[in-house]
Structures are given as C-alpha cells and as structure tokens.
Design a protein around this motif. Structure first.
Motif, mmCIF file in Angstrom:
data_model
loop_
_atom_site.group_PDB
_atom_site.id
_atom_site.type_symbol
_atom_site.label_atom_id
_atom_site.label_comp_id
_atom_site.label_asym_id
_atom_site.label_seq_id
_atom_site.Cartn_x
_atom_site.Cartn_y
_atom_site.Cartn_z
ATOM 1 N N THR A 100 31.006 -7.194 41.838
ATOM 2 C CA THR A 100 31.279 -7.198 40.410
ATOM 3 C C THR A 100 31.851 -8.555 40.025
ATOM 4 O O THR A 100 32.823 -9.021 40.638
ATOM 5 C CB THR A 100 32.279 -6.076 40.052
ATOM 6 N N ASP A 101 31.235 -9.200 39.020
ATOM 7 C CA ASP A 101 31.724 -10.517 38.594
ATOM 8 C C ASP A 101 32.916 -10.373 37.648
ATOM 9 O O ASP A 101 33.365 -9.266 37.348
ATOM 10 C CB ASP A 101 30.597 -11.356 37.988
ATOM 11 N N ASP A 102 33.425 -11.493 37.170
ATOM 12 C CA ASP A 102 34.609 -11.503 36.303
ATOM 13 C C ASP A 102 34.374 -10.816 34.965
ATOM 14 O O ASP A 102 35.327 -10.475 34.269
ATOM 15 C CB ASP A 102 35.081 -12.941 36.064
ATOM 16 N N ASN A 103 33.098 -10.617 34.592
ATOM 17 C CA ASN A 103 32.769 -9.942 33.337
ATOM 18 C C ASN A 103 32.508 -8.455 33.532
ATOM 19 O O ASN A 103 32.077 -7.772 32.600
ATOM 20 C CB ASN A 103 31.552 -10.598 32.678
ATOM 21 N N GLY A 104 32.710 -7.962 34.755
ATOM 22 C CA GLY A 104 32.494 -6.550 35.030
ATOM 23 C C GLY A 104 31.047 -6.185 35.304
ATOM 24 O O GLY A 104 30.706 -5.007 35.386
ATOM 25 N N VAL A 105 30.181 -7.179 35.475
ATOM 26 C CA VAL A 105 28.763 -6.941 35.739
ATOM 27 C C VAL A 105 28.520 -6.947 37.250
ATOM 28 O O VAL A 105 28.969 -7.846 37.958
ATOM 29 C CB VAL A 105 27.890 -8.023 35.061
#
Length: 155
Positions: A100-105
């Motif tokens: 999961t990236d910093d944008n929640g994706v």
C-alpha cells in the motif's frame, strides 16, 4: 523494508546494462550482493496473459497466478536475462508483492533478491516461470531488432 534500503537497492549505479561476453545485452551487478539481499523492487502491471500482445513480450513477463497470469515488470526487472535452461542457475529469485502506497492505493511489485552471494560484475539472471523465446538472452534487444527489420511485425 525501510524506504532508504529500497531506494539504495534501486540506485542505478548498483546495476549496469551492457553486453555480455557473448555480445548479448544483460544486467550486471555494480557491487556485490549478499544472499537474500534486495536487488530491486520493480513496480509491475498485473495482466491476463491474453492481454499481453505477442509472444516476445509475454516471454519478458513474470509468471503470476489467477487473473494476473503475467506480471509486466518495469525498471531493470524487464531487462534481466533468463537463466540458461540447459544449465546454469539463476542468481536471482523473485516474488510478487502487493504494498500500500502513501495514498492508500495497493500497488503490485516484483521483488528481486540475490539467490546466493553475487560478486560485483556478475551477470544477473532470473527464472521468470514463463517460457523464454530462443535462448532467453537479450530478449528485449532481439525484439527491438526484429521490429527494426520488419516494421509490420507484431510483437
């Protein structure tokens, strides 16, 4: 893994793309790697095998599972040569990861690690789990050369 460790492993100076002794292009270690050490974390696109145009391009993907039968790796992951099927071991292992990236994706990655200690200057080879075309060496260079010779060729 700490972000600093991932970024250090992805540094271009740690990997080189150049001709091997046989004249085919390959990826080489710019420094030594210890067994299990992360060589590269490659962002990848999970695809169905049917959505990959042409056998040449499919042979550059990593074998996924389920709906994502083909993992199309970006970065250096696309350029590693296949370990010789008639002998010679792959000095890299890989696994499919979702993070999961910093944008929640949730993003898909191919995590490439040293299968054994690797000396600086050694060619880095992998077994993707898909059938390689030809000898599996410089598949990208071969595909580009074929395209240059026959502009109407579908890869």
């Amino acid at each position: 893994l700490a972000l600093a460790h991932v970024l250090a492993a992805m540094s271009p100076s740690l990997l080189e793309w150049r001709p091997a002794a046989d004249g085919k292009l390959g990826v080489f270690a710019g420094r030594a790697f210890s067994e299990g050490e992360l060589v590269e974390l490659c962002y990848c696109l999970p695809l169905s095998a049917a959505s990959v145009p042409g056998e040449r391009l499919l042979s550059l993907t990593y074998k996924g599972d389920g709906k994502a039968a083909a993992l199309f790796s970006l970065g250096w992951g696309l350029l590693y040569n296949e370990a010789p099927s008639g002998g010679g071991d792959a000095n890299l292992t890989w696994r499919h990861e979702q993070r999961t990236d910093d944008n929640g994706v949730v993003r898909d990655y191919v995590s490439v690690c040293a299968a054994s200690p690797i000396e600086a200057g050694a060619e880095l080879c992998v077994r993707r789990g898909v059938e390689a075309l030809g000898d599996g060496r410089d598949a990208l260079g071969s595909a580009l050369a074929a395209l240059a010779e026959s502009p109407d060729l579908e890869l």
